[in-house]
Enzyme design. Structure first.
Site, mmCIF file in Angstrom:
data_model
loop_
_atom_site.group_PDB
_atom_site.id
_atom_site.type_symbol
_atom_site.label_atom_id
_atom_site.label_comp_id
_atom_site.label_asym_id
_atom_site.label_seq_id
_atom_site.Cartn_x
_atom_site.Cartn_y
_atom_site.Cartn_z
ATOM 1 N N ASN A 118 36.831 27.110 34.586
ATOM 2 C CA ASN A 118 38.017 26.290 35.032
ATOM 3 C C ASN A 118 37.596 24.986 35.871
ATOM 4 O O ASN A 118 36.608 24.917 36.547
ATOM 5 C CB ASN A 118 39.149 27.157 35.696
ATOM 6 C CG ASN A 118 39.124 26.898 37.122
ATOM 7 O OD1 ASN A 118 39.515 25.953 37.895
ATOM 8 N ND2 ASN A 118 38.295 27.948 37.686
ATOM 9 N N PHE A 122 42.974 21.883 41.679
ATOM 10 C CA PHE A 122 44.093 22.103 42.589
ATOM 11 C C PHE A 122 45.502 21.412 42.208
ATOM 12 O O PHE A 122 45.992 20.894 43.019
ATOM 13 C CB PHE A 122 43.585 21.227 44.024
ATOM 14 C CG PHE A 122 42.657 22.085 44.959
ATOM 15 C CD1 PHE A 122 42.167 23.416 44.515
ATOM 16 C CD2 PHE A 122 42.071 21.352 45.949
ATOM 17 C CE1 PHE A 122 40.978 24.043 45.134
ATOM 18 C CE2 PHE A 122 40.868 21.867 46.656
ATOM 19 C CZ PHE A 122 40.620 23.173 46.316
ATOM 20 N N ASN A 184 36.122 21.492 41.958
ATOM 21 C CA ASN A 184 36.857 20.489 40.994
ATOM 22 C C ASN A 184 37.349 19.493 41.494
ATOM 23 O O ASN A 184 38.293 18.813 41.093
ATOM 24 C CB ASN A 184 37.675 21.545 40.004
ATOM 25 C CG ASN A 184 37.084 22.548 39.285
ATOM 26 O OD1 ASN A 184 36.002 22.259 38.521
ATOM 27 N ND2 ASN A 184 37.574 23.772 39.381
ATOM 28 N N LYS A 224 35.899 29.882 52.934
ATOM 29 C CA LYS A 224 35.475 30.225 51.565
ATOM 30 C C LYS A 224 34.357 29.647 51.073
ATOM 31 O O LYS A 224 34.665 28.254 50.987
ATOM 32 C CB LYS A 224 36.920 30.259 50.438
ATOM 33 C CG LYS A 224 36.388 30.708 49.202
ATOM 34 C CD LYS A 224 37.525 31.283 48.465
ATOM 35 C CE LYS A 224 37.345 31.506 46.977
ATOM 36 N NZ LYS A 224 38.545 31.809 46.242
ATOM 37 N N ASN A 253 33.381 31.324 45.855
ATOM 38 C CA ASN A 253 34.122 30.616 44.763
ATOM 39 C C ASN A 253 33.413 30.671 43.350
ATOM 40 O O ASN A 253 32.540 31.604 43.327
ATOM 41 C CB ASN A 253 34.552 29.277 45.311
ATOM 42 C CG ASN A 253 35.584 28.624 45.093
ATOM 43 O OD1 ASN A 253 36.122 28.680 43.826
ATOM 44 N ND2 ASN A 253 36.354 28.238 45.878
HETATM 45 C C1 LIG Z 1 41.378 29.656 37.158
HETATM 46 C C2 LIG Z 1 40.901 29.669 38.491
HETATM 47 C C3 LIG Z 1 41.502 29.182 39.388
HETATM 48 C C4 LIG Z 1 41.047 29.215 40.638
HETATM 49 N N1 LIG Z 1 41.652 28.475 41.839
HETATM 50 C C5 LIG Z 1 41.212 28.714 42.893
HETATM 51 C C6 LIG Z 1 41.899 28.060 43.780
HETATM 52 O O1 LIG Z 1 42.787 27.310 43.978
HETATM 53 N N2 LIG Z 1 41.306 28.298 45.211
HETATM 54 C C7 LIG Z 1 40.322 29.151 45.620
HETATM 55 O O2 LIG Z 1 39.886 29.324 46.571
HETATM 56 N N3 LIG Z 1 39.661 29.824 44.629
HETATM 57 C C8 LIG Z 1 40.094 29.603 43.132
HETATM 58 N N4 LIG Z 1 39.450 30.108 42.263
HETATM 59 C C9 LIG Z 1 38.159 31.071 42.518
HETATM 60 C C10 LIG Z 1 38.685 32.268 42.572
HETATM 61 O O3 LIG Z 1 39.373 32.450 43.770
HETATM 62 C C11 LIG Z 1 37.403 33.334 42.815
HETATM 63 O O4 LIG Z 1 36.755 33.121 44.049
HETATM 64 C C12 LIG Z 1 36.350 33.064 41.849
HETATM 65 O O5 LIG Z 1 36.809 33.005 40.435
HETATM 66 C C13 LIG Z 1 35.433 34.140 41.629
HETATM 67 O O6 LIG Z 1 35.967 35.633 41.486
HETATM 68 P P1 LIG Z 1 36.108 36.331 39.915
HETATM 69 O O7 LIG Z 1 34.729 36.242 39.512
HETATM 70 O O8 LIG Z 1 36.609 37.482 40.355
HETATM 71 O O9 LIG Z 1 37.121 35.103 39.355
HETATM 72 C C14 LIG Z 1 39.781 29.877 40.925
HETATM 73 C C15 LIG Z 1 39.294 30.731 39.938
HETATM 74 C C16 LIG Z 1 39.857 30.742 38.381
HETATM 75 C C17 LIG Z 1 39.259 31.488 37.334
#
Ligand SMILES: Cc1cc2nc3c(=O)[nH]c(=O)nc-3n(C[C@H](O)[C@H](O)[C@H](O)COP(=O)(O)O)c2cc1C
Length: 344
Positions: A118, A122, A184, A224, A253
């Site tokens: 992605n 934000f 991003n 984070k 992240n």
């Molecule tokens: C579509 C998408 C949007 C995300 N947006 C944010 C965000 O706004 N803020 C944030 O701290 N992490 C964001 N993340 C990161 C997730 O919170 C997480 O740290 C990361 O995806 C790894 O975990 P996962 O493998 O379980 O997805 C986003 C992840 C995805 C896939």
């Protein structure tokens, strides 16, 4: 409400339908449907909650499995998410002013890898709308509020955006996450470098002390971090977190690395990779951060938790709690229950 026969085993059917849609459209359809079910008091039928209480950061968690930030950026679906059995919920990232994010398409599914890329950037409705949504929620469990900076605020002025957000969210948060690790927002990750980070952490800690007096409550501050840090950066960050009295870390992240998905048709898309391919690098960063902190601060492990075994591995690497995002998209509410039971 718990139903004697939870419907979560039916998630593969819902997934098959959702995965026919563009990923961002599917995301919105799924969240709206969940909210409709929750409003009709039916969302509890989708899952049965695991009670496995534990205390971390001085907070009482219902179970060790949380929703990671970014799925509910505006805090619009807190009650619906709570009904699915999460032990805690993190919403945001919120920025001071509303912003549209990057042009679409900006979310890609790598189904063969159980992954997403992605570059949303934000997209959110801004702090005021976020706070209205948070205050409207009925949820009484642990609620993390995740804050960031607007895309057009310079890195030199980034601390101002974090302070604005911290002031707004502080009275409503169980904990606050300082997100400096999204790939991003141009330059955001530069805030992880020691000189920039010291300035940011010292400013936020001073602001927190004022807010704690004003609101007569101590709200834990968590940082984070990215999975793309080297060993020296991890040591620097750990030292600064301890020096400035931060309360914990969220590791990690999404990653900018494409090593694990090389050759996939979406591999060249810019953005953060999440899901199964980020599990190993993310868990390694978690392990190194835990070592650098010498166990002094709790860590929330997030990144590629796709199974109960992955959740156990995060705990074994030093996490006190886990969060999931992409695993939830691929496996639905059953994954929350499986992980919560495994960590009981
Ligand atoms: C579509 C998408 C949007 C995300 N947006 C944010 C965000 O706004 N803020 C944030 O701290 N992490 C964001 N993340 C990161 C997730 O919170 C997480 O740290 C990361 O995806 C790894 O975990 P996962 O493998 O379980 O997805 C986003 C992840 C995805 C896939």
């Amino acid at each position: 409400m718990n139903f004697p026969f939870p419907l979560s085993p039916l998630y593969p059917l819902a997934r098959a339908a959702l995965f026919k849609l563009d990923p961002e459209v599917a995301h919105n359809v799924a969240l709206h449907s969940l909210k409709t079910l929750e409003t009709a008091h039916l969302a509890g039928f989708l899952a049965s909650r695991v009670h496995a209480p534990r205390e971390v950061f001085g907070l009482q968690f219902d179970n060790a499995v949380g929703l990671a930030a970014g799925l509910d950026k505006n805090g619009e679906y807190i009650d619906a998410m709570a009904a699915l059995g999460f032990g805690f919920i993190e919403v945001g990232t919120v920025t001071p002013r509303a912003q549209p994010g990057n042009p679409k398409p900006r979310m890609f599914r790598l189904t063969e890898h159980e992954a997403l890329i992605n570059r949303l950037g934000f997209n959110n409705g801004g702090l005021d709308a976020f706070l209205e949504n948070v205050q409207r929620a009925k949820y009484k469990g642990v609620l993390g509020l995740n804050i960031g900076k607007n895309f057009d605020t310079s890195i030199e002025n980034a601390a101002d955006d974090y302070v604005t957000c911290l002031r707004g969210v502080y009275p409503h948060a169980s904990y606050v996450t300082i997100n400096i690790s999204s790939p991003n927002t141009k330059g955001l990750r530069d805030l992880q470098a020691a000189a920039q980070l010291e300035k940011l952490l010292s400013t936020l800690q001073a602001e927190k002390n004022k807010l704690a007096k004003k609101h007569k409550k101590q709200v834990p501050l968590l940082l984070k971090i990215a999975p793309d840090l080297d060993g020296a950066a991890i040591k620097d960050i750990a030292g600064l977190l301890l020096q400035y009295g931060f309360d914990g870390v969220i590791a990690t992240n999404t990653t900018i690395s494409r090593d694990a998905v090389r050759g996939h048709k979406h591999a060249a898309e810019t953005g953060g990779l999440s899901g199964q391919p980020v599990f190993s690098p993310s868990t390694e960063i978690l392990r190194q951060m835990n070592k650098a902190l010498k166990g002094h601060l709790p860590i929330i492990g997030v990144g590629g938790v796709m199974s109960a075994e992955n959740a156990r591995q995060k705990i074994n690497a030093g996490a006190s709690l886990v969060q999931i995002y992409t695993g939830f998209i691929y496996h639905g509410p059953q994954l929350i229950r499986d992980c919560a039971l495994a960590l009981k």
